[in-house]
Design an enzyme around this catalytic site. Structure first.
Site, PDB file in Angstrom:
ATOM      1  N   LYS A   1     -49.123   0.709 -21.702  1.00  0.00           N
ATOM      2  CA  LYS A   1     -49.656  -0.444 -22.430  1.00  0.00           C
ATOM      3  C   LYS A   1     -51.163  -0.416 -22.229  1.00  0.00           C
ATOM      4  O   LYS A   1     -51.663  -0.648 -21.132  1.00  0.00           O
ATOM      5  CB  LYS A   1     -49.052  -1.743 -21.919  1.00  0.00           C
ATOM      6  CG  LYS A   1     -49.572  -2.983 -22.645  1.00  0.00           C
ATOM      7  CD  LYS A   1     -48.809  -4.222 -22.189  1.00  0.00           C
ATOM      8  CE  LYS A   1     -49.298  -5.450 -22.929  1.00  0.00           C
ATOM      9  NZ  LYS A   1     -50.538  -5.998 -22.369  1.00  0.00           N
TER      10      LYS A   1
ATOM     11  N   GLY B   1     -52.355 -16.015 -21.529  1.00  0.00           N
ATOM     12  CA  GLY B   1     -52.011 -17.100 -20.627  1.00  0.00           C
ATOM     13  C   GLY B   1     -52.271 -18.497 -21.150  1.00  0.00           C
ATOM     14  O   GLY B   1     -52.036 -19.475 -20.443  1.00  0.00           O
TER      15      GLY B   1
ATOM     16  N   GLY C   1     -50.309 -15.300 -25.331  1.00  0.00           N
ATOM     17  CA  GLY C   1     -50.390 -16.628 -25.927  1.00  0.00           C
ATOM     18  C   GLY C   1     -49.066 -17.300 -26.211  1.00  0.00           C
ATOM     19  O   GLY C   1     -49.027 -18.478 -26.555  1.00  0.00           O
TER      20      GLY C   1
ATOM     21  N   THR D   1     -46.849 -15.377 -18.621  1.00  0.00           N
ATOM     22  CA  THR D   1     -47.213 -16.671 -18.048  1.00  0.00           C
ATOM     23  C   THR D   1     -46.205 -17.763 -18.388  1.00  0.00           C
ATOM     24  O   THR D   1     -45.860 -18.589 -17.533  1.00  0.00           O
ATOM     25  CB  THR D   1     -48.610 -17.089 -18.525  1.00  0.00           C
ATOM     26  OG1 THR D   1     -49.544 -16.054 -18.206  1.00  0.00           O
ATOM     27  CG2 THR D   1     -49.056 -18.380 -17.871  1.00  0.00           C
TER      28      THR D   1
END
Length: 277
Positions: free
Chosen positions: A118, A179, A206, A228
């Site tokens: 990634k 986050g 997000g 998150t």
């Protein structure tokens, strides 16, 4: 007396997610940061049903690989595909170096043919927005070295196409800042990216709720990456399970084909044959 009702036995046909040469039945990916402890992380990963787990190479480095407190040594990797990431890298050169290190780490824990990375190139410490040019330069080089590259980018349709043309296995546009839990603030651009793409589009960053994950899947995203929203939830395993359901619902809805939005009301009950008396 309380009545109980069984859920429908209907099983929707959920097509696999194909990334590079690998297939996955789960379209939810999880990050591994911010959990309270290893036990909570493991329970959340299991509850999510995810098959791709991303680990920051720098965090894996800074922990002792042999330590029982390290997440890498605490999971059954026969059921999960490890995706190292280059989080914390500010330049293309740094990301390239960390990607190679990540590939070595995966080999050390038994993933001989794992070339996934990634790719994150983030020079902006405040908003954590990715560097498009640096990402493209690093991606081109890593693809040439047989990496399966999954690049994290702004929701930029032009850059997404350039990365696809460079040989990236997916593109991973952010929904909103990392986050933040703000959901799909770049919805129109993400829709354009999906429309133009010939590789899976994974919405990354997000996502704060299962409904936001479902929204991404409903517009045709190939998958969602969450961290998150799960790790910081009051009950992380419960939220992980909810995210799994959101992704499943969104994908099933996309495959079903939604109705077109209209300006006028449409009666849901037939009016033909009603008595006019």
């Amino acid at each position: 007396m309380t009545e109980t009702f069984e859920m429908s036995p209907y099983q929707p046909v959920i097509d696999p997610l194909v990334i590079g040469e690998r297939q996955f039945t789960s379209r939810l990916m999880l990050g591994t940061g911010k959990y309270k402890n290893l036990d909570e992380a493991k329970k959340s990963i299991t509850a999510s049903g995810c098959q791709i787990l991303t680990v920051a190479v720098r965090r894996a480095q800074n922990s002792t690989i042999q330590s029982m407190g390290n997440l890498i040594t605490g999971l059954d990797w026969s059921k999960i595909w490890l995706m190292p990431n280059t989080a914390g890298c500010q330049t293309a050169q740094e990301a390239i170096r960390v990607a190679f290190l990540g590939r070595e780490i995966t080999k050390n824990i038994g993933f001989e043919n794992n070339n996934f990375t990634k790719l994150e190139v983030i020079p902006d410490p405040k908003y954590l927005l990715p560097d498009g040019l640096g990402t493209l330069l690093a991606a081109e080089y890593l693809v040439s070295k047989n990496f399966t590259v999954l690049p994290y980018i702004n929701a930029d349709p032009i850059l997404a196409k350039q990365l696809e043309n460079a040989g990236c296995a997916t593109v991973m546009p952010l929904g909103s800042p990392i986050g933040s839990g703000q959901g799909l603030k770049n919805l129109s651009n993400i829709q354009i990216i999906i429309e133009n793409a010939n590789v899976p589009v994974i919405v990354d960053a997000g996502i704060g709720t299962p409904s936001q994950a479902a929204q991404a899947m409903e517009i045709g995203a190939g998958g969602v990456l969450a961290n998150t929203a799960v790790a910081k939830a009051q009950n992380a395993p419960q939220m992980a399970y909810a995210m799994q359901l959101g992704v499943l619902a969104g994908r099933a809805a996309f495959q079903a084909g939604k109705i077109d939005a209209g300006k006028l009301a449409q009666p849901s009950s037939p009016i033909v044959g009603l008595s006019k008396k």
